[in-house]
Design a protein around this motif. Structure first.
Motif, mmCIF file in Angstrom:
data_model
loop_
_atom_site.group_PDB
_atom_site.id
_atom_site.type_symbol
_atom_site.label_atom_id
_atom_site.label_comp_id
_atom_site.label_asym_id
_atom_site.label_seq_id
_atom_site.Cartn_x
_atom_site.Cartn_y
_atom_site.Cartn_z
ATOM 1 N N ALA A 161 0.815 -1.220 0.000
ATOM 2 C CA ALA A 161 0.000 0.000 0.000
ATOM 3 C C ALA A 161 0.842 1.262 0.000
ATOM 4 N N GLN A 162 2.097 1.159 0.432
ATOM 5 C CA GLN A 162 2.969 2.328 0.523
ATOM 6 C C GLN A 162 3.803 2.543 -0.736
ATOM 7 N N ARG A 163 3.649 1.695 -1.717
ATOM 8 C CA ARG A 163 4.444 1.804 -2.945
ATOM 9 C C ARG A 163 3.889 2.896 -3.846
ATOM 10 N N GLU A 164 4.792 3.583 -4.526
ATOM 11 C CA GLU A 164 4.391 4.654 -5.440
ATOM 12 C C GLU A 164 5.207 4.567 -6.722
ATOM 13 N N GLY A 165 4.677 5.163 -7.779
ATOM 14 C CA GLY A 165 5.398 5.248 -9.043
ATOM 15 C C GLY A 165 5.737 3.896 -9.622
ATOM 16 N N ARG A 168 5.206 0.840 -7.484
ATOM 17 C CA ARG A 168 3.817 0.390 -7.407
ATOM 18 C C ARG A 168 3.493 -0.542 -8.580
ATOM 19 N N TRP A 169 3.942 -0.182 -9.770
ATOM 20 C CA TRP A 169 3.749 -1.043 -10.940
ATOM 21 C C TRP A 169 4.466 -2.377 -10.737
ATOM 22 N N THR A 171 5.166 -3.895 -7.936
ATOM 23 C CA THR A 171 4.452 -4.712 -6.959
ATOM 24 C C THR A 171 3.206 -5.341 -7.568
ATOM 25 N N ARG A 172 2.504 -4.607 -8.409
ATOM 26 C CA ARG A 172 1.317 -5.156 -9.064
ATOM 27 C C ARG A 172 1.662 -6.408 -9.867
ATOM 28 N N LEU A 352 -3.403 -3.489 -5.518
ATOM 29 C CA LEU A 352 -2.888 -2.466 -6.436
ATOM 30 C C LEU A 352 -3.339 -2.697 -7.874
#
Length: 353
Positions: A161-165, A168-169, A171-172, A352
């Protein structure tokens, strides 16, 4: 902390310190420890290791000789596979040395580790041992095990939930990217080792750095004197990619998708902490060889100083003990172990998507 893992392993062998110190004489682990000790399964197998190390070194020398004899040709790429496989055997011996499985002498263990990790692989054994002892002390503990900390991959939905940019992709899609990412691990291990030098005491840093630099110099000299620069670069990249993949495939089935202790919950005892977070992989001698004995992950975590050839002998004792006290004992096939690990990574990234 170059011999941290060896220290913990030795303490577990004695049953006087480390993970077993918290257990009383009536603990769930104490009877198992007594049985294992009584059957001599914690005794060293120096001859077995000496023969294995010698055979591995001879095989490495034979492959390197083949590289030299083939010379400046793309046919040399076929030798990246046996070389990567032998490098993984080398890593297994370095791992066992760090756990004091080969020798009870800390100096001897460190020498074996330095030769196999720093010199032969270009991987800093001090970095590995520091990281690995924290993993063994608290496997799958989100706050204490570096193997489930936030990195290129994450292991809980809270981390996700804390991943960005770009992260985040990543992790998905981390489940489908896991094995391709292992192709980078062989190079990453070298980078981590050099980065760790700044954390080592001056004298240790000098020795570790010298051996790491020596590895790079010898490797570069070999490929650049035998092959043209273009072929040398491709050879090195393919070799390190296969090595990273093989090594990652040996470690991937061990804990991913297994129980993760609640940091705010009750403190688990040694048996519970090591058994519930680990997964064994069924198989015969070929599986033992391919995974370097790490397919007996439960036994290895319970008795980290146990010599590799004894893990198979300890397995039925541990399994029977767990059944007797009603503790789950996870064991599956190799392909299923990867499926379970990837399923966990996929589940972590689900919010995500």
């Amino acid at each position: 902390m170059p011999q941290a893992v060896a220290t913990v392993a030795q303490n577990t062998r004695d049953g006087s310190e480390g993970p077993t110190a918290q257990q009383g004489s009536g603990s769930d682990f104490a009877p198992l420890l007594k049985t294992v000790k009584g059957q001599g399964l914690l005794d060293r197998r120096i001859g077995w290791y000496a023969a294995g190390i010698a055979a591995n070194l001879v095989a490495l020398a034979a492959v390197i000789t083949g590289v030299v004899l083939l010379g400046d040709t793309w046919w040399n790429l076929f030798l990246t596979l046996p070389l990567a496989i032998l490098w993984t055997r080398t890593a297994f011996f370095g791992h066992d040395a760090g756990h004091a499985q080969i020798s009870g002498d800390r100096k001897a263990s460190r020498i074996i580790g330095l030769v196999h990790a720093n010199l032969l692989l270009g991987m800093n054994e001090a970095w590995w041992n520091d990281k690995h002892v924290r993993h063994h002390a608290n496997p799958n503990h989100i706050d204490k095990d570096p193997d489930v900390g936030v990195g290129a991959l994450v292991w809980t939905q809270k981390q996700a939930a804390q991943r960005e940019g770009f992260a985040r992709w990543l992790t998905r899609n981390q489940a489908r990217l896991f094995f391709p990412m292992l192709l980078l691990e062989g190079v990453a291990l070298k980078i981590y080792g050099f980065q760790y030098l700044r954390r080592q005491p001056v004298r240790e840093r000098a020795l570790s750095g010298f051996l790491l630099a020596g590895h790079l110099a010898l490797y570069a000299t070999l490929v650049l004197t035998v092959m043209s620069p273009g072929k040398a670069v491709v050879f090195a990249l393919v070799h390190h990619a296969i090595f990273g993949l093989h090594l990652g495939m040996a470690f991937a089935p061990n804990h991913k998708g297994m129980e993760m202790p609640d940091p705010d919950g009750d403190r688990w005892g040694h048996l519970q902490r090591q058994v519930l977070t680990s997964r064994n992989v069924r198989g015969a001698l070929l599986t033992d060889w391919f995974l370097g004995g790490l397919n007996y992950q439960i036994e290895h975590h319970l008795f980290p100083s146990m010599p590799r050839p004894h893990l198979r002998l300890a397995q039925p004792l541990v399994k029977a003990h767990c059944a007797e006290i009603g503790m789950p004992y996870a064991e599956t096939g190799l392909v299923e172990s990867y499926r379970q690990a990837l399923a966990h990574m996929h589940e972590v990234g689900e919010p995500l998507r």
